[in-house]
Write a protein that holds these residues in place. Structure first.
Motif, PDB file in Angstrom:
ATOM      1  N   LYS A  37      12.266   3.230 -25.146  1.00 32.65           N
ATOM      2  CA  LYS A  37      13.573   3.861 -25.022  1.00 32.65           C
ATOM      3  C   LYS A  37      14.221   4.036 -26.396  1.00 32.65           C
ATOM      4  CE  LYS A  37      18.062   3.495 -22.907  1.00 32.65           C
ATOM      5  NZ  LYS A  37      19.022   2.671 -22.191  1.00 32.65           N
ATOM      6  N   ILE A  96      12.322  15.887 -15.124  1.00 33.17           N
ATOM      7  CA  ILE A  96      12.735  14.545 -15.525  1.00 33.17           C
ATOM      8  C   ILE A  96      13.886  14.097 -14.623  1.00 33.17           C
ATOM      9  CG2 ILE A  96      13.824  13.230 -17.392  1.00 33.17           C
ATOM     10  CD1 ILE A  96      12.209  15.055 -19.306  1.00 33.17           C
ATOM     11  N   ILE A  97      14.754  15.030 -14.276  1.00 35.23           N
ATOM     12  CA  ILE A  97      15.802  14.715 -13.302  1.00 35.23           C
ATOM     13  C   ILE A  97      15.720  15.717 -12.158  1.00 35.23           C
ATOM     14  CG2 ILE A  97      17.385  13.484 -14.839  1.00 35.23           C
ATOM     15  CD1 ILE A  97      18.872  16.024 -15.326  1.00 35.23           C
ATOM     16  N   GLU A 113      11.478  10.164 -23.259  1.00 36.67           N
ATOM     17  CA  GLU A 113      11.732  11.459 -22.638  1.00 36.67           C
ATOM     18  C   GLU A 113      10.481  12.331 -22.667  1.00 36.67           C
ATOM     19  OE1 GLU A 113      15.477  13.126 -23.712  1.00 36.67           O
ATOM     20  OE2 GLU A 113      15.157  14.888 -22.452  1.00 36.67           O
ATOM     21  N   VAL A 147       8.228  10.902 -19.803  1.00 38.78           N
ATOM     22  CA  VAL A 147       8.624  11.250 -18.430  1.00 38.78           C
ATOM     23  C   VAL A 147       8.577  12.754 -18.177  1.00 38.78           C
ATOM     24  CG1 VAL A 147       9.948   9.182 -17.932  1.00 38.78           C
ATOM     25  CG2 VAL A 147      11.091  11.151 -18.952  1.00 38.78           C
ATOM     26  N   TYR A 152      15.817   2.450 -13.474  1.00 38.02           N
ATOM     27  CA  TYR A 152      14.939   2.839 -14.576  1.00 38.02           C
ATOM     28  C   TYR A 152      15.064   4.328 -14.896  1.00 38.02           C
ATOM     29  CZ  TYR A 152      10.514   3.234 -17.162  1.00 38.02           C
ATOM     30  OH  TYR A 152       9.563   3.470 -18.109  1.00 38.02           O
ATOM     31  N   ARG A 153      14.958   5.183 -13.859  1.00 41.07           N
ATOM     32  CA  ARG A 153      14.887   6.616 -14.125  1.00 41.07           C
ATOM     33  C   ARG A 153      16.180   7.176 -14.714  1.00 41.07           C
ATOM     34  NH1 ARG A 153      16.349   9.357  -9.127  1.00 41.07           N
ATOM     35  NH2 ARG A 153      15.005  11.094  -9.684  1.00 41.07           N
ATOM     36  N   LYS A 182       5.839  10.818 -13.751  1.00 31.89           N
ATOM     37  CA  LYS A 182       7.073  10.477 -13.043  1.00 31.89           C
ATOM     38  C   LYS A 182       7.574   9.146 -13.581  1.00 31.89           C
ATOM     39  CE  LYS A 182       6.203  12.840  -8.740  1.00 31.89           C
ATOM     40  NZ  LYS A 182       5.511  12.759  -7.471  1.00 31.89           N
ATOM     41  N   PRO A 183       8.908   8.983 -13.703  1.00 29.50           N
ATOM     42  CA  PRO A 183       9.422   7.714 -14.230  1.00 29.50           C
ATOM     43  C   PRO A 183       8.881   6.499 -13.472  1.00 29.50           C
ATOM     44  CG  PRO A 183      11.193   9.305 -14.024  1.00 29.50           C
ATOM     45  CD  PRO A 183       9.976   9.939 -13.443  1.00 29.50           C
ATOM     46  N   PHE A 184       8.729   6.649 -12.160  1.00 29.05           N
ATOM     47  CA  PHE A 184       8.235   5.518 -11.373  1.00 29.05           C
ATOM     48  C   PHE A 184       6.799   5.174 -11.747  1.00 29.05           C
ATOM     49  CE2 PHE A 184       6.652   3.395  -7.521  1.00 29.05           C
ATOM     50  CZ  PHE A 184       7.628   2.414  -7.395  1.00 29.05           C
ATOM     51  N   GLY A 235      13.265   1.076  -9.839  1.00 26.19           N
ATOM     52  CA  GLY A 235      12.912   2.463 -10.127  1.00 26.19           C
ATOM     53  C   GLY A 235      14.146   3.344 -10.240  1.00 26.19           C
ATOM     54  N   LYS A 236      15.144   3.081  -9.380  1.00 23.45           N
ATOM     55  CA  LYS A 236      16.375   3.880  -9.407  1.00 23.45           C
ATOM     56  C   LYS A 236      17.153   3.641 -10.701  1.00 23.45           C
ATOM     57  CE  LYS A 236      17.824   5.017  -5.051  1.00 23.45           C
ATOM     58  NZ  LYS A 236      19.003   5.137  -4.286  1.00 23.45           N
TER      59      LYS A 236
END
Lengths: 407, 300
Positions: A179, B52-53, A185, A188, A384-385, A192-194, A381-382
């Motif tokens: 980070k 990403i989002i 960035e 991801v 984190y993303r 997927k971030p998860f 996960g929530k």
């Protein structure tokens, strides 16, 4: 690699220390009663040079003696005033053994004074050993030994606790690095971030497990080699060299050792090892998700402190619970709950498993652990993303709650 | 053909609206500039396209297919906030980024060798990022973005943090990639680079698109029909028409609005009054158009 090497080195030094007689400590004794004759042994050599106090002190200062034990004219009913002089702080073990030696002497004097023959008294001393056998519903019998069970529970519990903390922290550091160096960035946009979060947790978990297995392997090898050098044998080697179980038991004349060996035979190693691995991995996944979420929420390791509380507390409760309740009475209510709740079960259940746990309880605990880590990874996960893309803003529990509510 | 097409895209963060009914079309093989002040919604838009989002509503198509996870292989993304693993070697790092985009190891290695040679970094391939100068690290960063030869290259403020020399190198690479058929979507606040680099632009302000089109058409539309005139009048008492008069060493400079005349008629009338040194139409720069548009939209 470093850990087993250091361990091996200390084992080497320790054994070299113990096996050389040069390290026998010489203690000068000045006894005003002329009745305390202490016998020299492997560790301590007692010299009675009939010197005065001052001369004895001089010997110590010159380094000719390790220490000087002064026994004044003693009243056996109230033996006060014994002094030990030395140039360096004496080990506690030395003082304890000296105290024990003097106590025995004084006890012998007093017995004699009251007309009791110490020989007769010691012949009345009895040793009672209770063998514990666990009856299973199927009718089988299993020899159990609380000391061995305690040791297994103690070791396994501490290992899991340490593993979760050390490698959980690595997960957090890894996330903070990605980070703060702004790689996240880019990552991801490809994953997927998860996936990224789970990859980090599973990857570090696998590294930890491998490292841990290497430790066990190396510790076994290193300690065998070192002890082999000093002509000792590891217990497991001794057992391997016995051709049959009968031969093994027949050669053991010490009843306590026999019991331990029977106990080890009776222990379901497969069950203990399997349970250990399940809780090892399950516990790490459950807490690893929290560590990843914390790493994602903060900008630097120092900011992470404020969120460590909810992770540290349940782990600490599990750790304390292991010692206070579980190992003391593995079947008590508190032990049951500690080993069922997913936040404490990885550490607490290991304290129970070697004593034998009904399979229903084990199944319930493992099912809850799986449900536990599924929910913590979902929650993490929530956080984190969203967290990985937030830089430079002050994040507190209120903000985390807002993130959790966002889709 | 449109490589990227966005229809009525909406995104809110809590009560803050980041994108409102946003439409966008990017043609293949063009350089498309996304302009707007900070907080306008550019980065949100770019992050949604990069998956990403998540969006709240709206449709996104890549090559006329609804956007899906597999599309990450067709997209190269250079975020505004970017970095590399400091302790990792250049070639290992590039291999990692290529592999997470789904490129096979042998193919990736060949591409890495080619790109490092192209940007004069071959001798640095075994060095760690922390041992590289900032400019070199930026070039490595750019290679990491394009190593998988994306069809669509998305660059968020590509020139921020680049020194002028490297910015020029990157600009040339962008143009070369465009000539090879790669579509580039970039966001920037450097208006002068937009004019020289972009084929098409969209202006974004307060979560809405306020203007889009080719740079040429936008400038054409923004023409004011006002001419700047520089002349030496024959008669000292000559009072020039128009406004903004400057007088220096007998030279007059002023602005003149073309009403129903043609430029030639105006010029002829002025030539009768003296010697013409300069006569040009005032066309606002993209930056001026941008500011004007923003002021108009705020006034609404």
């Amino acid at each position: 690699m470093v850990f087993p090497t250091i361990l091996g080195l200390f084992l080497w030094i320790g054994l070299s220390d113990a096996t050389t007689s040069e390290n026998r400590k010489v203690i000068e004794v000045v006894d005003e009663n002329n009745s305390f004759f202490l016998e020299s042994d492997e560790l301590y050599s007692f010299s009675y040079g009939e010197l005065g106090q001052e001369n004895a002190k001089l010997l110590v200062q010159e380094g000719a003696r390790f220490g000087f034990l002064y026994i004044p004219d003693l009243d056996v009913t109230n033996p006060d005033g014994v002094i030990f002089y030395s140039e360096e702080t004496p080990p506690i073990s030395m003082i304890t053994s000296l105290q024990l030696l003097l106590q025995r002497k004084i006890e012998a004097f007093r017995l004699e004074a009251s007309g009791i023959d110490p020989m007769i008294l010691s012949s009345y001393k009895t040793n009672v050993d209770i063998q514990t056998i666990i009856l299973s519903e199927a009718g089988g019998e299993r020899v159990s030994n609380s000391v061995v069970n305690y040791a297994i529970g103690f070791l396994a519990g501490i290992l899991i606790y340490t593993f979760i903390f050390v490698y959980g922290n690595q997960v957090m550091q890894g996330v903070i690095e990605e980070k703060s160096s702004r790689i996240i960035e880019i990552l991801v946009s490809s994953l997927k971030p998860f996936q990224l979060m789970m990859g980090k947790i599973i990857g570090i978990g696998a590294v930890g497990l491998t490292q841990f297995l290497i430790w066990i392997l190396l510790i076994t090898v290193v300690s065998s080699v070192v002890m082999g050098y000093f002509g000792m044998k590891m217990p497991q080697q001794q057992m391997l060299e016995m051709s049959s179980q009968q031969e093994l038991f027949s050669t053991v004349d010490n009843p306590e050792l026999l019991e331990v060996l029977q106990m080890v035979q009776g222990l379901d190693f497969a069950q203990v090892t399997l349970t250990f691995l399940v809780y090892f991995v399950g516990g790490f996944l459950l807490y690893g998700a929290f560590f990843a979420a914390i790493g994602a929420a903060v900008d630097s390791p120092s900011d992470a402190q404020q969120f460590m509380f909810p992770v540290t507390i349940p782990l600490l409760v599990a750790y304390m619970g292991l010692f206070i309740f579980v190992l003391d009475d593995p079947n008590s209510n508190v032990s049951f709950w500690l080993s069922i709740i997913p936040f404490t079960s990885p550490v607490a259940m290991m304290g129970r498993v070697s004593f034998g746990v009904p399979w229903q309880e084990l199944a319930l605990s493992i099912a809850l652990l799986v449900a536990g880590f599924l929910s913590t990874t979902w929650l993490a996960g929530k956080i984190y993303r969203i967290g990985i893309l937030v830089h430079g803003s002050k994040v507190n529990y209120k903000v985390l709650w807002k993130w959790l509510k966002q889709n | 053909m449109e490589i990227l097409s966005i229809r009525s895209l909406n995104k809110s963060y809590g009560s803050h609206v980041a994108l409102k009914d946003f439409d966008l079309s990017v043609s293949q093989g063009k350089i498309f500039g996304l302009l707007g002040p900070n907080g306008a919604g550019k980065t949100t838009l770019i992050r949604i396209v990069n998956q990403i989002i998540d969006r709240d509503s709206g449709d996104i198509f890549i090559n006329e297919q609804p956007l899906k996870m597999d599309h990450v292989r067709n997209i190269g993304y250079l975020p505004e906030e970017r970095g590399l693993y400091k302790g990792m070697k250049v070639k290992e790092q590039l291999l990692y980024f290529a592999q997470i985009k789904g490129i096979k190891k042998t193919e990736a290695k060949q591409k890495i060798t080619d790109w490092l040679e192209k940007l004069n970094l071959t001798q640095w391939k075994d060095k760690k990022i922390q041992d590289l100068s900032k400019g070199m690290a930026q070039k490595v960063q750019f290679i990491a973005t394009v190593i998988h030869r994306p069809d669509l290259l998305i660059l968020d403020e590509p020139f921020s943090g680049f020194d002028p020399v490297n910015a020029e190198i990157i600009k040339n690479e962008i143009l070369e990639l465009r000539n090879q058929g790669v579509t580039i979507l970039l966001s920037t606040h450097r208006m002068e680079s937009v004019e020289l680099l972009c084929d098409e632009i969209a202006m974004v302000n307060r979560s809405r698109k306020i203007l889009d089109g080719t740079v040429k058409s936008i400038k054409e539309e923004a023409k004011t029909n006002i001419f700047r005139v520089k002349m030496i009048p024959q008669n000292v008492d000559f009072v020039p028409p128009g406004e903004g008069l400057l007088r220096q060493d007998g030279i007059l400079e002023f602005k003149l609005s073309l009403k129903d005349q043609k430029p030639n008629d105006l010029l002829r009338a002025l030539m009768a009054e003296g010697e013409i040194l300069g006569f040009e139409e005032i066309v606002p720069s993209i930056e001026e158009i941008f500011i004007q548009k923003i002021n108009e939209s705020h006034g609404e």
